[in-house]
Design an enzyme around this catalytic site. Structure first.
Site, PDB file in Angstrom:
ATOM      1  CD  GLU A  44      -2.824   1.126   2.501  1.00  0.00           C
ATOM      2  OE1 GLU A  44      -3.950   1.678   2.721  1.00  0.00           O
ATOM      3  OE2 GLU A  44      -2.251   0.495   3.616  1.00  0.00           O
ATOM      4  CE  LYS A 119      -7.720   1.186   3.144  1.00  0.00           C
ATOM      5  NZ  LYS A 119      -6.489   1.632   3.992  1.00  0.00           N
ATOM      6  CB  CYS A 160      -4.532  -1.686   4.235  1.00  0.00           C
ATOM      7  SG  CYS A 160      -3.680  -1.477   5.690  1.00  0.00           S
TER       8      CYS A 160
END
Length: 279
Positions: A44, A119, A160
């Site tokens: 990330e 994300k 994540c």
């Protein structure tokens, strides 16, 4: 799907500017390719790690102008490898919203962009050790899931904090993902407590390979990340992992026939039932 895919996870301690970010990650990718990896994944925020809002904004640009994205597209073509940029912080392009996107990008061996994912779940939390994160202040969450085709099988993309939302991973698996990427910049307290457990759980639930390259160590903006990049097999077994947070290359070979074996042994993806409640 073919067996015997050589991959490499790149663990980084990405600097605070894109120029330095590219200089940091490029030698690690070259090392991975020289070692035979055909699919290379970075963590990330691979373009820069900078939480300070007065500094961060100057580096956010459009996807087609970001120096790290452009550099890694050229590198993929030069080396003839696929690269997943775990994520890059870029302009979202959303009208009326000046927040950036935390965007994962899949690059093919010709340097073309063949998969994008913003994300979905942003990290807003107050930790017991006093650390506070408000990702939603600067990052616009995405609104859709992505499964991309590769020469070796389908790749489900996540980033994540997404790892804490198992329904996303079930959707990716039911859409045919044999591999799921979880590039991360985990905090140290949550990483120490939950990182490996969550990744193994997502692999078991989906019967997929989980590929999790991570940021690690103390960054220029004062942030500390957990590291411990890891590859988990579809039965939940740890195939390869790093036990530290230093920049490094983690290699593994995936036998993709293991996906079908795991899903045949426990065919839970076929056993969903509608149910009522709770109220």
């Amino acid at each position: 799907m073919s067996a015997g895919l050589d991959i490499a996870l790149i663990q980084t301690r990405t600097p605070a500017t894109p120029e330095a970010g590219l200089a940091h990650v490029e030698p690690l990718i070259r090392e991975a390719a020289a070692g035979g990896a055909k699919f290379i994944l970075t963590p990330e925020v691979s373009n820069f790690v900078e939480q300070r809002r007065d500094k961060k904004g100057q580096w956010v640009t459009d996807e087609d102008q970001d120096g790290v994205i452009l550099g890694l597209r050229r590198l993929a073509a030069e080396l003839g490898v696929w690269i997943l940029i775990g994520s890059a912080v870029v302009r979202s392009g959303a009208a009326g919203d000046d927040r950036a996107a935390n965007r994962s990008l899949l690059i093919d061996a010709g340097g073309g962009l063949v998969g994008r994912y913003d994300k979905l779940h942003v990290f807003d939390v107050d930790l017991a050790n006093g650390e506070t994160y408000r990702e939603s202040a600067t990052i616009r969450p995405g609104d859709g899931a992505t499964v991309a085709d590769t020469p070796w099988g389908r790749l489900g993309m996540s980033v994540c904090y997404d790892v804490r939302f198992p329904h996303l991973y079930r959707r990716l698996a039911k859409a045919g993902a044999a591999m799921i990427s979880v590039p991360a910049a985990f905090t140290v307290p949550t990483g120490e407590a939950h990182w490996e457990t969550l990744l193994r759980a997502r692999a078991i639930e989906t019967g997929a390979f989980v590929l999790a390259p991570a940021q690690g160590g103390l960054h220029e903006d004062g942030r500390k990340t957990w590291g411990r990049s890891i590859v988990v097999g579809p039965w939940g077994e740890v195939i390869a992992k790093l036990d530290h947070d230093e920049p490094a290359v983690l290699r593994a070979t995936l036998d993709l026939s293991a996906v079908e074996k795991a899903r045949a042994s426990v065919p839970a993806l076929k056993h969903d039932r509608e149910f009522a409640g709770p109220l």
